[in-house]
Every structure is written in C-alpha cells, then in structure tokens.
Design an enzyme around this catalytic site. Structure first.
Site, short mmCIF file in Angstrom:
data_model
loop_
_atom_site.label_atom_id
_atom_site.label_comp_id
_atom_site.label_asym_id
_atom_site.label_seq_id
_atom_site.Cartn_x
_atom_site.Cartn_y
_atom_site.Cartn_z
N ARG A 123 11.56 -6.50 5.04
CA ARG A 123 11.33 -5.08 4.71
C ARG A 123 12.29 -4.16 5.47
NH1 ARG A 123 5.45 -2.38 5.13
NH2 ARG A 123 5.61 -2.75 7.37
N LYS A 136 0.82 -1.20 0.00
CA LYS A 136 0.00 0.00 0.00
C LYS A 136 0.87 1.27 0.00
CE LYS A 136 -2.35 -0.91 3.81
NZ LYS A 136 -1.68 -2.16 4.28
N ARG A 175 -9.62 0.83 9.50
CA ARG A 175 -9.20 -0.54 9.79
C ARG A 175 -10.30 -1.34 10.48
NH1 ARG A 175 -3.36 0.43 9.55
NH2 ARG A 175 -2.18 -1.45 9.92
N ARG A 219 -0.51 -8.98 13.71
CA ARG A 219 -1.09 -7.93 12.84
C ARG A 219 -2.00 -8.58 11.80
NH1 ARG A 219 4.22 -5.31 10.95
NH2 ARG A 219 2.98 -3.90 9.71
N ARG A 275 11.43 -1.93 10.87
CA ARG A 275 10.41 -1.46 11.81
C ARG A 275 10.29 -2.43 12.98
NH1 ARG A 275 5.03 0.07 8.52
NH2 ARG A 275 4.16 -0.99 10.33
#
Ligand code: AMP
Length: 225
Positions: A130, A16, A91, A175, A164
């Site tokens: 990531r 996203k 969300r 998550r 992160r």
C-alpha cells in the site's frame, strides 16, 4: 433526507478508506477516519499526536478516552449531523458503548454497520504494497494491484506517495492480532443489535462499491418510509 449513520467494520487493509471515499461522494456523508485524524495530529506534532504515535507505531490501540472524546466531538459537527461514515471506529466494545450513548444523548441512532471481510493473508499482501498520498490519505494505491500512472506520484493531485510507518510486515501482524482480539467481538455485538451487513472484501473495489452503494440506497429508502 433521513440521516445515514454508518460504521465501516473490517481489518486493516479491507478497503474501508477506499470505499468510504467513494460512498462519501455518492451519499454526501461525512467520512470520519480515526486513523487519518490521528495521523494529522502526528504530522502537526501536537501533544495528542506525540502520545498517539507511541501506540500507532507498535500497532496497538490508542487509549479509549482520547479516541472517544475526539469522535463524540466530530459527529456533532455540522457536516456530520446529516449522516456519517465511521472508518476505524469503534474498535472495541467500550468505544461501541460510548458511541451508542453519545448518539442517544442527541436522539440519534446508527443506521447500519457494514462489515468488509478479508482474510489475514490478503491483508498482509495488500498492506505491504500500500502507498498513500502525503496530501490526501484517502488517495490510496498498491504497487502491484493498483499502481499510480507515474511511480510514487499521486494520479489525483500530483503529490508524493509514501508507505505508512505501520505498514511494515511486523506491525501489520500485530494490528491483525489486535483486530481479532478486540474488534471482532463487535461483529456479534452489532449482529445482536440487528445492524450488521456483510460484504466480501476480496472482490474488486468496484464490485464492493456497487454492492455497498445498492445497500445504502435501499437503507435510505427504508428510512424515508
Ligand atoms: P487505521 O488507519 O484505522 O489502521 O489506524 C491506524 C492506527 O491508529 C491504529 O493501529 C491505532 O493505533 C490507531 N487508531 C485508529 N483508530 C483507533 C481507534 N478507534 N481506537 C484506538 N486506536 C485507533
């Protein structure tokens, strides 16, 4: 130019942020990422940031009142009045309802919801590798799939790349659970509203971008008619 008011919907790691960064440039939309907004509050060590961090580190959602207030103010800022691209919001259904009311109060409406679909295993693979730029979190890399030219350095601005804190495998799993239980009901919600468009997020980022861009160009034309 008619407003394009858009939501990017998809699991963490669907791409996203990457797609939002590109579409923002193509269509001059305000890219509004609740995750980035919260992380900058955490970095600035504000009261909101300290509170949000407790939830973020566990992979849980930050309470709705905090997020809704943040977003209703943000979409009313001058750059977002011409159109916005929401990334990471809404969300859950109460956030979606709040967005609806906030837009209606200003005689605005959503143009479309762009759903990027990626299976869970692929999400885990992507997120564990990531790396993000400390200076601009929209500059995103992957250690194997999209490495920077120089290890741990952002190609775009030379800043350091970091992982992160919530990109650990355990937090990623949580998550994903939160996404499936709280966020996926929004797929039906927006489908019923006739706003949903689906995109295959397992394709190469360039392909996903081409597809999204074509859809948005059509939507803009339709809005003009
Ligand atoms: P993201 O960068 O979108 O993956 O968001 C990182 C974390 O920020 C999430 O795991 C949540 O803890 C929090 N967060 C971001 N957006 C929202 C939202 N709309 N509602 C509640 N919490 C959020």
């Amino acid at each position: 130019m008619p407003e394009l008011n858009l939501i990017l919907l998809g699991p963490p790691g669907a791409g996203k942020g990457t797609q939002a960064e590109r579409l923002q440039a193509d269509f001059s939309l305000a890219h509004i990422s609740t995750g980035d907004m919260l992380r900058s509050q955490v970095a600035a060590d504000t009261e909101l940031g300290r509170k949000a961090k407790l939830y973020m580190d566990e992979g849980e959602l930050v309470p709705d009142d905090v997020i809704i207030e943040m977003i209703t103010q943000r979409i009313d800022e001058p750059d977002a009045r011409e159109g916005f691209l929401l990334d990471g919001f809404p969300r859950n259904e109460s956030q979606a309802d709040a967005l609806d009311s906030a837009l209606r109060a200003h005689d605005r409406r959503l143009t479309a919801v762009l759903q990027i679909e990626v299976p869970d295993d692929e999400v885990v693979r992507r997120l564990t590798g990531r790396r993000v730029c400390v200076k601009n979190p929209s500059h995103i890399y992957h250690v194997e799939l999209d490495p920077p030219k120089h290890e741990r350095i952002c190609d775009q601005d030379g800043a350091r790349l970091i992982q992160r804190e919530d990109d650990s495998e355990q937090t990623i799993r949580r998550r994903l659970e939160v996404y499936h239980s709280q966020t996926t009901p929004l797929i039906d919600y927006y489908e019923r509203a006739g706003l949903l468009r689906r995109f295959d997020g397992t394709r190469a980022p360039e392909e996903v971008h081409t597809h999204l861009r074509a859809t948005l160009a059509t939507l803009r034309l339709e809005e003009q008619i």
